[in-house]
Design a protein around this motif. Sequence first.
Motif, PDB file in Angstrom:
ATOM      1  N   ASP A 236      61.117 159.076   9.376  1.00  0.00           N
ATOM      2  CA  ASP A 236      60.838 159.183  11.087  1.00  0.00           C
ATOM      3  C   ASP A 236      59.644 158.369  11.097  1.00  0.00           C
ATOM      4  O   ASP A 236      59.490 157.439  12.071  1.00  0.00           O
ATOM      5  N   ALA A 237      58.484 158.396  10.348  1.00  0.00           N
ATOM      6  CA  ALA A 237      57.402 157.722  10.361  1.00  0.00           C
ATOM      7  C   ALA A 237      57.744 156.121  10.416  1.00  0.00           C
ATOM      8  O   ALA A 237      57.135 155.430  10.978  1.00  0.00           O
ATOM      9  N   ALA A 238      58.554 155.824   9.408  1.00  0.00           N
ATOM     10  CA  ALA A 238      58.778 154.327   9.144  1.00  0.00           C
ATOM     11  C   ALA A 238      59.615 153.937  10.455  1.00  0.00           C
ATOM     12  O   ALA A 238      59.231 152.800  10.872  1.00  0.00           O
ATOM     13  N   HIS A 239      60.325 154.562  10.819  1.00  0.00           N
ATOM     14  CA  HIS A 239      61.154 154.277  12.331  1.00  0.00           C
ATOM     15  C   HIS A 239      60.349 154.087  13.258  1.00  0.00           C
ATOM     16  O   HIS A 239      60.312 153.011  14.074  1.00  0.00           O
ATOM     17  N   ARG A 240      59.480 154.884  13.389  1.00  0.00           N
ATOM     18  CA  ARG A 240      58.411 154.673  14.437  1.00  0.00           C
ATOM     19  C   ARG A 240      57.410 153.562  14.370  1.00  0.00           C
ATOM     20  O   ARG A 240      57.025 152.824  15.446  1.00  0.00           O
ATOM     21  N   HIS A 241      56.985 153.417  13.151  1.00  0.00           N
ATOM     22  CA  HIS A 241      56.223 152.380  12.588  1.00  0.00           C
ATOM     23  C   HIS A 241      57.032 150.720  13.058  1.00  0.00           C
ATOM     24  O   HIS A 241      56.447 149.822  13.629  1.00  0.00           O
ATOM     25  N   TYR A 242      58.247 150.737  12.600  1.00  0.00           N
ATOM     26  CA  TYR A 242      59.096 149.524  12.879  1.00  0.00           C
ATOM     27  C   TYR A 242      59.570 149.303  14.298  1.00  0.00           C
ATOM     28  O   TYR A 242      59.476 148.086  14.699  1.00  0.00           O
ATOM     29  N   ALA A 243      59.919 150.376  14.926  1.00  0.00           N
ATOM     30  CA  ALA A 243      60.247 150.404  16.387  1.00  0.00           C
ATOM     31  C   ALA A 243      58.963 149.740  17.050  1.00  0.00           C
ATOM     32  O   ALA A 243      58.923 148.953  18.101  1.00  0.00           O
ATOM     33  N   ARG A 244      57.604 150.337  16.916  1.00  0.00           N
ATOM     34  CA  ARG A 244      56.430 149.806  17.341  1.00  0.00           C
ATOM     35  C   ARG A 244      56.332 148.155  17.145  1.00  0.00           C
ATOM     36  O   ARG A 244      56.085 147.475  17.931  1.00  0.00           O
ATOM     37  N   ALA A 245      56.365 147.889  15.851  1.00  0.00           N
ATOM     38  CA  ALA A 245      56.467 146.728  15.511  1.00  0.00           C
ATOM     39  C   ALA A 245      57.505 145.578  16.244  1.00  0.00           C
ATOM     40  O   ALA A 245      57.096 144.592  16.727  1.00  0.00           O
ATOM     41  N   ALA A 246      58.648 146.066  16.477  1.00  0.00           N
ATOM     42  CA  ALA A 246      59.582 145.515  17.094  1.00  0.00           C
ATOM     43  C   ALA A 246      59.209 145.161  18.545  1.00  0.00           C
ATOM     44  O   ALA A 246      59.461 143.910  19.182  1.00  0.00           O
ATOM     45  N   ARG A 247      58.692 146.258  19.122  1.00  0.00           N
ATOM     46  CA  ARG A 247      58.259 146.065  20.467  1.00  0.00           C
ATOM     47  C   ARG A 247      57.066 145.251  20.561  1.00  0.00           C
ATOM     48  O   ARG A 247      57.060 144.363  21.539  1.00  0.00           O
ATOM     49  N   HIS A 248      56.202 145.010  19.833  1.00  0.00           N
ATOM     50  CA  HIS A 248      55.300 144.008  19.761  1.00  0.00           C
ATOM     51  C   HIS A 248      55.516 142.667  19.537  1.00  0.00           C
ATOM     52  O   HIS A 248      55.065 141.806  20.151  1.00  0.00           O
ATOM     53  N   GLN A 249      56.641 142.636  18.481  1.00  0.00           N
ATOM     54  CA  GLN A 249      57.158 141.389  18.260  1.00  0.00           C
ATOM     55  C   GLN A 249      57.738 140.728  19.490  1.00  0.00           C
ATOM     56  O   GLN A 249      57.865 139.363  20.107  1.00  0.00           O
ATOM     57  N   ALA A 250      58.464 141.547  20.358  1.00  0.00           N
ATOM     58  CA  ALA A 250      59.545 141.170  21.632  1.00  0.00           C
ATOM     59  C   ALA A 250      58.374 140.859  22.902  1.00  0.00           C
ATOM     60  O   ALA A 250      58.693 140.018  23.462  1.00  0.00           O
TER      61      ALA A 250
END
Length: 191
Positions: free
Chosen positions: A44-58
């Motif tokens: 869950d922590a990794a999913h939140r981290h990578y989702a936040r990174a994906a939003r930043h990248q987008a």
Amino acid sequence: MVTLRRLRRNPLCRRSDLVRAWAGLCLLSAALAATPAAMVLVGDAAHRHYARAARHQAATRHQTTAVLLEDARDHPEPGSAEPRKTRYPAEVRFTDPLGRTRTATADVQPALAKGSAVRVWAGTDGTIRDPPMSPREVHSRAMGSAVIAALGVHAAAAAAYGATCLVIRRRNLAAWDTAWARTAPRWTTSP
């Protein structure tokens, strides 16, 4: 199986053997109980981290058209299916988000001619970037983190069991040394 056999009554079984067997059984049970919790928490922590990174990248990357400044390398095996997936570095010219013309190296399909148009992802700083992470990549990375967490729990349990066995073995060796120190004079002295 060996651990469970050590738990049975046996006249040759030392107290340290029982401690070792119970420690193994308790650590195995603890590892099996902690694995799902560790996987859920870390995943869950990794999913939140990578989702936040994906939003930043987008938000900080955009796709633009670039023009090749040189011919792209040709694939060594032209008839194979591999050229559809393989990319080669080539110089391209593109316009960054601020409207400035830039040149950079981008990975392009093989055998493209000079002047061909290709789609590239550019960052706000005007550099060529990878595309933003897709939801599938986010999910895959989160699952990988969860699996690593599960392996970490079991590695920690194995290390704790190994340390326990090492301590028990050292205590047994020290006890044997003490017993031999009392017994050795009777065996090694001449009559």
